[in-house]
Design a protein around this motif. Structure first.
Motif, PDB file in Angstrom:
ATOM      1  N   LEU A  52     -96.927  56.026  21.666  1.00 17.69           N
ATOM      2  CA  LEU A  52     -97.486  55.294  20.614  1.00 17.69           C
ATOM      3  C   LEU A  52     -97.159  55.835  19.332  1.00 17.69           C
ATOM      4  O   LEU A  52     -96.942  55.170  18.452  1.00 17.69           O
ATOM      5  CB  LEU A  52     -99.281  55.165  20.618  1.00 17.69           C
ATOM      6  CG  LEU A  52     -99.710  54.510  21.964  1.00 17.69           C
ATOM      7  CD1 LEU A  52    -101.147  54.452  21.745  1.00 17.69           C
ATOM      8  CD2 LEU A  52     -99.252  53.306  22.042  1.00 17.69           C
ATOM      9  N   HIS A  53     -96.732  57.137  19.405  1.00 18.90           N
ATOM     10  CA  HIS A  53     -96.155  57.767  18.140  1.00 18.90           C
ATOM     11  C   HIS A  53     -94.767  57.416  17.963  1.00 18.90           C
ATOM     12  O   HIS A  53     -94.455  57.657  16.755  1.00 18.90           O
ATOM     13  CB  HIS A  53     -96.495  59.249  18.135  1.00 18.90           C
ATOM     14  CG  HIS A  53     -98.012  59.614  18.149  1.00 18.90           C
ATOM     15  ND1 HIS A  53     -98.777  59.352  17.309  1.00 18.90           N
ATOM     16  CD2 HIS A  53     -98.748  60.030  19.181  1.00 18.90           C
ATOM     17  CE1 HIS A  53    -100.161  59.662  17.388  1.00 18.90           C
ATOM     18  NE2 HIS A  53     -99.832  60.197  18.800  1.00 18.90           N
ATOM     19  N   HIS A  54     -94.144  57.050  18.859  1.00 15.81           N
ATOM     20  CA  HIS A  54     -92.611  56.756  18.888  1.00 15.81           C
ATOM     21  C   HIS A  54     -92.536  55.324  19.516  1.00 15.81           C
ATOM     22  O   HIS A  54     -91.778  55.391  20.605  1.00 15.81           O
ATOM     23  CB  HIS A  54     -91.928  57.823  19.631  1.00 15.81           C
ATOM     24  CG  HIS A  54     -91.990  59.049  18.834  1.00 15.81           C
ATOM     25  ND1 HIS A  54     -92.839  60.096  19.354  1.00 15.81           N
ATOM     26  CD2 HIS A  54     -91.363  59.754  17.868  1.00 15.81           C
ATOM     27  CE1 HIS A  54     -92.972  61.127  18.475  1.00 15.81           C
ATOM     28  NE2 HIS A  54     -92.095  61.010  17.434  1.00 15.81           N
ATOM     29  N   PRO A  55     -92.882  54.189  19.029  1.00 13.00           N
ATOM     30  CA  PRO A  55     -92.918  53.019  19.565  1.00 13.00           C
ATOM     31  C   PRO A  55     -91.307  52.651  20.095  1.00 13.00           C
ATOM     32  O   PRO A  55     -90.388  52.716  19.166  1.00 13.00           O
ATOM     33  CB  PRO A  55     -93.597  52.148  18.870  1.00 13.00           C
ATOM     34  CG  PRO A  55     -93.810  52.881  17.567  1.00 13.00           C
ATOM     35  CD  PRO A  55     -93.538  54.292  17.757  1.00 13.00           C
ATOM     36  N   TYR A  56     -91.157  51.977  21.112  1.00 13.26           N
ATOM     37  CA  TYR A  56     -89.929  51.431  21.529  1.00 13.26           C
ATOM     38  C   TYR A  56     -89.067  52.494  21.443  1.00 13.26           C
ATOM     39  O   TYR A  56     -87.624  52.283  21.539  1.00 13.26           O
ATOM     40  CB  TYR A  56     -89.379  50.430  20.476  1.00 13.26           C
ATOM     41  CG  TYR A  56     -90.544  49.240  20.524  1.00 13.26           C
ATOM     42  CD1 TYR A  56     -90.942  48.693  21.371  1.00 13.26           C
ATOM     43  CD2 TYR A  56     -91.097  49.141  18.959  1.00 13.26           C
ATOM     44  CE1 TYR A  56     -92.051  47.549  21.368  1.00 13.26           C
ATOM     45  CE2 TYR A  56     -92.168  48.090  18.841  1.00 13.26           C
ATOM     46  CZ  TYR A  56     -92.384  47.435  19.933  1.00 13.26           C
ATOM     47  OH  TYR A  56     -93.535  46.298  19.860  1.00 13.26           O
ATOM     48  N   ASP A  57     -89.301  53.759  21.794  1.00  9.62           N
ATOM     49  CA  ASP A  57     -88.361  54.862  22.137  1.00  9.62           C
ATOM     50  C   ASP A  57     -88.646  55.253  23.646  1.00  9.62           C
ATOM     51  O   ASP A  57     -89.597  55.784  24.009  1.00  9.62           O
ATOM     52  CB  ASP A  57     -88.772  55.999  21.122  1.00  9.62           C
ATOM     53  CG  ASP A  57     -87.420  57.387  21.305  1.00  9.62           C
ATOM     54  OD1 ASP A  57     -86.657  56.949  22.261  1.00  9.62           O
ATOM     55  OD2 ASP A  57     -87.663  58.086  20.484  1.00  9.62           O
ATOM     56  N   VAL A  60     -88.540  59.735  24.763  1.00  6.95           N
ATOM     57  CA  VAL A  60     -89.448  60.660  24.669  1.00  6.95           C
ATOM     58  C   VAL A  60     -89.679  61.450  25.817  1.00  6.95           C
ATOM     59  O   VAL A  60     -89.507  61.170  27.001  1.00  6.95           O
ATOM     60  CB  VAL A  60     -90.756  59.904  24.082  1.00  6.95           C
ATOM     61  CG1 VAL A  60     -90.741  59.305  22.706  1.00  6.95           C
ATOM     62  CG2 VAL A  60     -91.301  58.876  25.060  1.00  6.95           C
ATOM     63  N   PRO A  61     -90.368  62.806  25.372  1.00  6.28           N
ATOM     64  CA  PRO A  61     -90.599  63.603  26.537  1.00  6.28           C
ATOM     65  C   PRO A  61     -91.671  63.202  27.701  1.00  6.28           C
ATOM     66  O   PRO A  61     -91.372  63.287  28.822  1.00  6.28           O
ATOM     67  CB  PRO A  61     -91.219  64.903  25.641  1.00  6.28           C
ATOM     68  CG  PRO A  61     -90.557  64.824  24.468  1.00  6.28           C
ATOM     69  CD  PRO A  61     -90.702  63.253  24.053  1.00  6.28           C
ATOM     70  N   MET A  62     -92.790  62.308  27.070  1.00  8.71           N
ATOM     71  CA  MET A  62     -93.647  61.770  28.118  1.00  8.71           C
ATOM     72  C   MET A  62     -93.824  60.377  27.665  1.00  8.71           C
ATOM     73  O   MET A  62     -94.316  60.086  26.636  1.00  8.71           O
ATOM     74  CB  MET A  62     -94.986  62.470  27.902  1.00  8.71           C
ATOM     75  CG  MET A  62     -95.855  62.175  28.725  1.00  8.71           C
ATOM     76  SD  MET A  62     -97.552  62.842  28.784  1.00  8.71           S
ATOM     77  CE  MET A  62     -97.187  64.381  29.577  1.00  8.71           C
ATOM     78  N   PHE A  63     -93.308  59.682  28.570  1.00  7.92           N
ATOM     79  CA  PHE A  63     -93.470  57.927  28.496  1.00  7.92           C
ATOM     80  C   PHE A  63     -94.693  57.682  29.231  1.00  7.92           C
ATOM     81  O   PHE A  63     -94.687  57.615  30.435  1.00  7.92           O
ATOM     82  CB  PHE A  63     -92.220  57.341  29.021  1.00  7.92           C
ATOM     83  CG  PHE A  63     -92.306  55.960  28.774  1.00  7.92           C
ATOM     84  CD1 PHE A  63     -91.435  55.558  27.608  1.00  7.92           C
ATOM     85  CD2 PHE A  63     -92.674  55.019  29.408  1.00  7.92           C
ATOM     86  CE1 PHE A  63     -91.351  54.340  27.234  1.00  7.92           C
ATOM     87  CE2 PHE A  63     -92.733  53.762  29.123  1.00  7.92           C
ATOM     88  CZ  PHE A  63     -91.834  53.121  28.124  1.00  7.92           C
TER      89      PHE A  63
END
Length: 128
Positions: A52-57, A60-63
């Motif tokens: 949620l802190h990196h939307p549409y990425d 990220v280390p933890m999806f």
């Protein structure tokens, strides 16, 4: 404080509520100050996946995988995340599948938008 008291739902009433990134219909079981214990009856919007802190990425280390709340699962919800529910409460399983399909359709639409945007940019890259 008086405004909170006016908005406090009655025990047994059916409400719409947000929990994490999902939205649900549920029955008020108890009230506790600024929190309300709600029993889940239907899924109105499936929770979003990913960070949620990196939307549409996707890198990220933890999806995060987020499951919808279970039928009759109880949770405390802040009073501000509760609103009126109008209409008939849908069947839980049907509502879960409808919400899941809607989330999939939204992601598919985003995927198709991304592909078209990339095609346009590749064409512009050739022209530039």
């Amino acid at each position: 404080m008086a405004e909170q008291e006016k908005r406090m739902p009655e025990i047994g009433s059916i409400v719409a509520f947000a929990n994490k990134t999902g939205r649900y219909a549920g029955e008020v079981m108890e009230t506790n100050g600024s929190r309300v214990l709600v029993k889940t009856l239907a899924v109105l919007k499936h929770p979003e996946q990913g960070d949620l802190h990196h939307p549409y990425d996707p890198d990220v280390p933890m999806f995060h995988e987020r499951r919808a709340m279970s039928y009759t699962e109880k949770t405390y919800v802040p009073l501000g995340d509760i609103g009126p529910f109008r209409g008939e409460v849908p069947d839980y399983k049907a509502s879960l599948m409808d919400a899941l399909r809607a989330e999939l359709e939204g992601l598919d639409r985003l995927r198709r938008w991304t592909e078209r945007g990339m095609d346009n940019l590749r064409q512009l890259e050739k022209e530039y």
